[in-house]
Motif scaffolding. Structure first.
Motif, PDB file in Angstrom:
ATOM      1  N   GLN A  98      41.821  37.078  38.931  1.00 58.43           N
ATOM      2  CA  GLN A  98      42.165  36.288  38.054  1.00 58.43           C
ATOM      3  C   GLN A  98      43.415  35.228  38.415  1.00 58.43           C
ATOM      4  O   GLN A  98      43.697  34.341  37.994  1.00 58.43           O
ATOM      5  CB  GLN A  98      42.410  36.754  36.705  1.00 58.43           C
ATOM      6  N   GLN A  99      44.109  35.757  39.437  1.00 57.49           N
ATOM      7  CA  GLN A  99      45.128  34.895  40.033  1.00 57.49           C
ATOM      8  C   GLN A  99      44.954  33.638  40.646  1.00 57.49           C
ATOM      9  O   GLN A  99      43.638  33.645  41.127  1.00 57.49           O
ATOM     10  CB  GLN A  99      45.859  35.752  41.066  1.00 57.49           C
ATOM     11  N   PRO A 100      45.489  32.731  40.444  1.00 58.49           N
ATOM     12  CA  PRO A 100      45.187  31.395  40.796  1.00 58.49           C
ATOM     13  C   PRO A 100      44.856  31.369  42.497  1.00 58.49           C
ATOM     14  O   PRO A 100      44.219  30.559  42.840  1.00 58.49           O
ATOM     15  CB  PRO A 100      46.423  30.199  40.809  1.00 58.49           C
ATOM     16  N   ARG A 101      45.822  32.375  43.146  1.00 59.19           N
ATOM     17  CA  ARG A 101      45.526  32.294  44.646  1.00 59.19           C
ATOM     18  C   ARG A 101      45.132  33.719  44.935  1.00 59.19           C
ATOM     19  O   ARG A 101      45.831  34.548  44.968  1.00 59.19           O
ATOM     20  CB  ARG A 101      46.675  31.853  45.426  1.00 59.19           C
ATOM     21  N   GLN A 102      43.768  33.960  45.133  1.00 65.66           N
ATOM     22  CA  GLN A 102      43.342  35.235  45.152  1.00 65.66           C
ATOM     23  C   GLN A 102      43.779  36.094  46.480  1.00 65.66           C
ATOM     24  O   GLN A 102      44.001  35.401  47.327  1.00 65.66           O
ATOM     25  CB  GLN A 102      41.733  35.106  45.343  1.00 65.66           C
ATOM     26  N   PRO A 103      44.093  37.605  46.503  1.00 67.03           N
ATOM     27  CA  PRO A 103      44.725  38.034  47.584  1.00 67.03           C
ATOM     28  C   PRO A 103      43.571  38.333  48.599  1.00 67.03           C
ATOM     29  O   PRO A 103      42.252  38.434  48.071  1.00 67.03           O
ATOM     30  CB  PRO A 103      45.376  39.305  47.084  1.00 67.03           C
ATOM     31  N   GLU A 104      43.930  38.524  49.738  1.00 65.69           N
ATOM     32  CA  GLU A 104      42.846  39.192  50.644  1.00 65.69           C
ATOM     33  C   GLU A 104      42.869  40.781  50.439  1.00 65.69           C
ATOM     34  O   GLU A 104      43.895  41.374  50.223  1.00 65.69           O
ATOM     35  CB  GLU A 104      43.013  39.082  52.209  1.00 65.69           C
ATOM     36  N   PHE A 105      41.626  41.261  50.179  1.00 64.67           N
ATOM     37  CA  PHE A 105      41.376  43.085  50.099  1.00 64.67           C
ATOM     38  C   PHE A 105      41.409  43.332  51.598  1.00 64.67           C
ATOM     39  O   PHE A 105      40.149  43.150  52.132  1.00 64.67           O
ATOM     40  CB  PHE A 105      40.289  43.219  49.137  1.00 64.67           C
TER      41      PHE A 105
END
Length: 143
Positions: A98-105
């Motif tokens: 849900q973050q505006p800038r999705q993290p890399e997993f």
């Protein structure tokens, strides 16, 4: 050598008409023409374009990274912190999605971890909307 024999004259012998043989001249001319063609520099066809001048946009900063480690017994570590169960993992994934800038997993399974644990993490991440998933540490699986 080319010679034309004309009509016989009054003595009975034909008149000899000598013309210049042009075959060697044509050969020399063709050789000179080929040498001229070879020595002429190749013309480059260029199209003049007026490109825009300006500052390029600044390089984008790399996205944040979340390291998910899967231990041999199925324990899941989220950035080094052990999670209690799969529900806790899904809460963390849902928050990150849900973050505006999705993290890399970056998923790093242990060499002895069963595939079902890795598949559960991948399925949860995909189902909850994570778009950038990578499996890291594959060099440990090489023979």
């Amino acid at each position: 050598m080319a010679m034309n024999l004309g009509s016989p004259n009054s003595s009975g012998e034909p008149d000899v008409v000598v013309d210049i043989n042009t075959t060697p001249l044509i050969d020399v001319m063709l050789v000179l023409l080929i040498m001229l063609i070879i020595t002429i520099p190749v013309q480059t066809h260029a199209v003049k374009l007026d490109m825009p001048v300006g500052n390029p946009p600044p390089p984008a900063s790399p996205p944040p990274v979340v390291n998910v480690e899967i231990d041999f017994d199925g324990t899941i570590l989220w950035d080094g912190t052990a999670l209690a169960d799969r529900a806790a993992l899904e809460d963390h994934i849902r928050t990150a999605a849900q973050q505006p800038r999705q993290p890399e997993f970056h998923i790093r399974p242990d060499k002895l971890a069963e595939y079902k644990y890795v598949a559960e993490v991948l399925a949860s991440a995909q189902r909850l909307g994570i778009r950038q998933i990578g499996i890291v540490g594959n060099e440990q699986f090489l023979p």
